[in-house]
Motif scaffolding. Sequence first.
Motif, PDB file in Angstrom:
ATOM      1  N   LEU A  94       1.020  -1.073  -0.502  1.00 47.77           N
ATOM      2  CA  LEU A  94       0.450  -0.102  -0.089  1.00 47.77           C
ATOM      3  C   LEU A  94       1.137   0.898  -0.512  1.00 47.77           C
ATOM      4  CD1 LEU A  94      -2.475   1.720   0.097  1.00 47.77           C
ATOM      5  CD2 LEU A  94      -2.183   0.644   2.450  1.00 47.77           C
ATOM      6  N   LEU A  95       1.854   1.579   0.886  1.00 53.46           N
ATOM      7  CA  LEU A  95       2.998   2.567   1.132  1.00 53.46           C
ATOM      8  C   LEU A  95       3.531   2.646  -0.338  1.00 53.46           C
ATOM      9  CD1 LEU A  95       4.585   4.464   2.329  1.00 53.46           C
ATOM     10  CD2 LEU A  95       6.037   2.940   2.790  1.00 53.46           C
ATOM     11  N   GLY A  96       3.764   1.157  -1.261  1.00 53.30           N
ATOM     12  CA  GLY A  96       4.397   1.574  -2.359  1.00 53.30           C
ATOM     13  C   GLY A  96       3.771   2.066  -3.408  1.00 53.30           C
ATOM     14  N   ILE A  97       1.757   2.361  -3.325  1.00 52.44           N
ATOM     15  CA  ILE A  97       0.923   2.910  -4.051  1.00 52.44           C
ATOM     16  C   ILE A  97       0.439   3.737  -3.826  1.00 52.44           C
ATOM     17  CG2 ILE A  97      -1.047   2.660  -5.211  1.00 52.44           C
ATOM     18  CD1 ILE A  97      -1.193  -1.027  -4.578  1.00 52.44           C
ATOM     19  N   ALA A  98       0.956   4.348  -2.573  1.00 48.82           N
ATOM     20  CA  ALA A  98       0.219   5.750  -2.040  1.00 48.82           C
ATOM     21  C   ALA A  98       1.976   6.162  -2.212  1.00 48.82           C
ATOM     22  CB  ALA A  98       0.324   5.431  -1.027  1.00 48.82           C
ATOM     23  N   GLY A  99       2.750   5.875  -2.201  1.00 46.05           N
ATOM     24  CA  GLY A  99       4.220   6.609  -2.295  1.00 46.05           C
ATOM     25  C   GLY A  99       4.633   7.422  -1.170  1.00 46.05           C
ATOM     26  N   THR A 100       3.568   7.280  -0.426  1.00 49.28           N
ATOM     27  CA  THR A 100       4.563   8.065   1.055  1.00 49.28           C
ATOM     28  C   THR A 100       3.212   7.771   2.093  1.00 49.28           C
ATOM     29  OG1 THR A 100       4.162  10.762   1.816  1.00 49.28           O
ATOM     30  CG2 THR A 100       1.941  10.452   0.419  1.00 49.28           C
ATOM     31  N   THR A 101       3.260   7.858   3.265  1.00 51.73           N
ATOM     32  CA  THR A 101       3.046   7.804   4.560  1.00 51.73           C
ATOM     33  C   THR A 101       1.976   9.069   5.155  1.00 51.73           C
ATOM     34  OG1 THR A 101       4.863   8.760   6.068  1.00 51.73           O
ATOM     35  CG2 THR A 101       3.861   6.027   5.241  1.00 51.73           C
ATOM     36  N   ALA A 102       2.267   9.896   3.760  1.00 50.61           N
ATOM     37  CA  ALA A 102       1.594  11.465   5.027  1.00 50.61           C
ATOM     38  C   ALA A 102       0.469  11.591   5.302  1.00 50.61           C
ATOM     39  CB  ALA A 102       2.253  12.403   3.997  1.00 50.61           C
ATOM     40  N   GLY A 103      -0.354  11.403   4.826  1.00 45.97           N
ATOM     41  CA  GLY A 103      -2.207  10.819   4.608  1.00 45.97           C
ATOM     42  C   GLY A 103      -2.235   9.370   4.999  1.00 45.97           C
ATOM     43  N   GLY A 104      -1.308   9.047   6.310  1.00 45.99           N
ATOM     44  CA  GLY A 104      -1.092   7.405   6.654  1.00 45.99           C
ATOM     45  C   GLY A 104      -1.341   6.170   6.148  1.00 45.99           C
ATOM     46  N   LEU A 105      -1.415   5.327   6.727  1.00 45.67           N
ATOM     47  CA  LEU A 105      -1.788   4.129   5.878  1.00 45.67           C
ATOM     48  C   LEU A 105      -3.377   3.125   6.205  1.00 45.67           C
ATOM     49  CD1 LEU A 105       1.723   2.672   5.559  1.00 45.67           C
ATOM     50  CD2 LEU A 105       0.618   3.434   4.086  1.00 45.67           C
ATOM     51  N   GLY A 106      -3.944   4.122   6.863  1.00 46.60           N
ATOM     52  CA  GLY A 106      -5.415   3.270   7.735  1.00 46.60           C
ATOM     53  C   GLY A 106      -5.499   2.864   8.756  1.00 46.60           C
ATOM     54  N   ALA A 183       1.184   0.127  11.365  1.00 40.62           N
ATOM     55  CA  ALA A 183       1.558   0.732  12.844  1.00 40.62           C
ATOM     56  C   ALA A 183       2.852   1.241  12.486  1.00 40.62           C
ATOM     57  CB  ALA A 183       0.965   0.712  13.750  1.00 40.62           C
ATOM     58  N   VAL A 184       3.898   0.428  11.957  1.00 41.27           N
ATOM     59  CA  VAL A 184       5.137  -0.347  11.821  1.00 41.27           C
ATOM     60  C   VAL A 184       5.810   0.788  10.659  1.00 41.27           C
ATOM     61  CG1 VAL A 184       6.882  -1.711  11.542  1.00 41.27           C
ATOM     62  CG2 VAL A 184       5.592  -2.301  12.405  1.00 41.27           C
ATOM     63  N   LEU A 185       5.230   0.900   9.537  1.00 40.72           N
ATOM     64  CA  LEU A 185       5.274   1.875   8.297  1.00 40.72           C
ATOM     65  C   LEU A 185       5.788   3.077   8.751  1.00 40.72           C
ATOM     66  CD1 LEU A 185       5.335  -0.224   5.389  1.00 40.72           C
ATOM     67  CD2 LEU A 185       6.832  -0.689   6.556  1.00 40.72           C
ATOM     68  N   VAL A 186       4.348   3.807   9.396  1.00 41.73           N
ATOM     69  CA  VAL A 186       3.843   4.875   9.848  1.00 41.73           C
ATOM     70  C   VAL A 186       4.573   5.839  11.037  1.00 41.73           C
ATOM     71  CG1 VAL A 186       1.446   6.333  10.724  1.00 41.73           C
ATOM     72  CG2 VAL A 186       1.604   4.989   8.761  1.00 41.73           C
ATOM     73  N   GLY A 187       4.681   4.624  11.911  1.00 44.01           N
ATOM     74  CA  GLY A 187       5.569   4.885  13.134  1.00 44.01           C
ATOM     75  C   GLY A 187       4.699   6.244  13.947  1.00 44.01           C
ATOM     76  N   GLY A 188       5.629   6.768  15.062  1.00 51.12           N
ATOM     77  CA  GLY A 188       5.136   8.151  15.707  1.00 51.12           C
ATOM     78  C   GLY A 188       3.539   7.619  16.463  1.00 51.12           C
ATOM     79  N   GLN A 189       3.050   8.153  16.166  1.00 54.67           N
ATOM     80  CA  GLN A 189       1.790   8.193  17.172  1.00 54.67           C
ATOM     81  C   GLN A 189       1.387   6.781  17.411  1.00 54.67           C
ATOM     82  OE1 GLN A 189      -1.251  11.270  18.434  1.00 54.67           O
ATOM     83  NE2 GLN A 189      -2.746   9.943  17.588  1.00 54.67           N
ATOM     84  N   ALA A 190       0.723   6.106  15.854  1.00 56.26           N
ATOM     85  CA  ALA A 190       0.819   5.006  15.591  1.00 56.26           C
ATOM     86  C   ALA A 190       1.018   3.930  16.057  1.00 56.26           C
ATOM     87  CB  ALA A 190       0.333   4.665  13.868  1.00 56.26           C
ATOM     88  N   LEU A 191       1.845   3.677  16.197  1.00 56.68           N
ATOM     89  CA  LEU A 191       3.308   3.023  16.870  1.00 56.68           C
ATOM     90  C   LEU A 191       2.912   2.881  18.439  1.00 56.68           C
ATOM     91  CD1 LEU A 191       5.286   0.562  15.605  1.00 56.68           C
ATOM     92  CD2 LEU A 191       7.125   1.973  15.773  1.00 56.68           C
ATOM     93  N   GLN A 192       3.404   4.464  18.761  1.00 58.97           N
ATOM     94  CA  GLN A 192       2.960   4.647  20.041  1.00 58.97           C
ATOM     95  C   GLN A 192       1.860   3.306  20.782  1.00 58.97           C
ATOM     96  OE1 GLN A 192       3.470   8.831  21.058  1.00 58.97           O
ATOM     97  NE2 GLN A 192       5.655   8.011  20.530  1.00 58.97           N
ATOM     98  N   GLN A 193       0.765   3.929  20.303  1.00 57.91           N
ATOM     99  CA  GLN A 193      -0.530   3.949  20.317  1.00 57.91           C
ATOM    100  C   GLN A 193      -0.796   2.444  20.072  1.00 57.91           C
ATOM    101  OE1 GLN A 193      -3.226   6.254  19.149  1.00 57.91           O
ATOM    102  NE2 GLN A 193      -3.089   7.941  20.463  1.00 57.91           N
ATOM    103  N   LEU A 194      -0.020   1.696  19.600  1.00 55.37           N
ATOM    104  CA  LEU A 194      -0.412  -0.057  18.717  1.00 55.37           C
ATOM    105  C   LEU A 194      -0.607  -1.263  20.080  1.00 55.37           C
ATOM    106  CD1 LEU A 194      -0.505  -2.134  16.417  1.00 55.37           C
ATOM    107  CD2 LEU A 194       2.247  -1.910  17.069  1.00 55.37           C
TER     108      LEU A 194
END
Length: 236
Positions: A94-106, A183-194
């Motif tokens: 999904l990251l490869g298709i979207a090209g960025t995690t700026a908008g999140g990965l769901g 969460a692993v690919l987005v990092g930050g808060q997503a990883l903290q709340q995992l």
Amino acid sequence: MSRFLAEFIGTLVLVLFGCGAAVLGGEEVGQLGIALAFGFALLAMVYTIGPISGCHVNPAVSLAMFLTGRMSARDMSLYWIAQFTGALAGAALLLGIAGTTAGGLGQNGWGPDYGGGYPLGAAFLFETVMTALFVTVILASTSDWAVTGFAGLAIGIALAVIHIVGIHVTGVSVNPARSFGPAVLVGGQALQQLWLFFVAPALGAGIGALLFRYRLLTTVVKSKVERIDSSAAHHA
């Protein structure tokens, strides 16, 4: 190996299509479209890989199967590895298709910066209760007294309905692997709340499994089925 591969592919598909609907088409399809993407993806996988692995594609489901005596601890561990790696691969695609995690990965989450701004307590309660209900549907629809051939429909519809209700609460996990990959690919808060999306689904899976392990639910349902069968035979 075939079961491991089936669980890997099934979890990959769930993350790619479910989270993909949110990331790539969220504004167009809306909450209902995202919910149906998760539900239909799981429904398709049930009928595709179900005969191979049972289509758990969810560590919480595998935990429930273990607690009810339907699988060994060794098999559960192997399923977990396949599910987490499959979810990570799906998120990477999904990251490869979207090209960025700026908008999140769901990714899943809670709090003022996520969805409807629901607090930790509401998020934990939602994930626990919904996982318990989801696991109950799965255990019931795959039991020996269930109507044959309809498990996929029941399971897929259940997941879709849960998403319709809870997307604004947590984004809906009820599946630690589904939360892990993004969460692993987005990092930050997503990883903290995992952590919540590991603990609450595990607790919910335990509650659902206990209903079956100690026959608190099956006794009631089976007695009703037997009465219906007896009545039908009498009228016949």
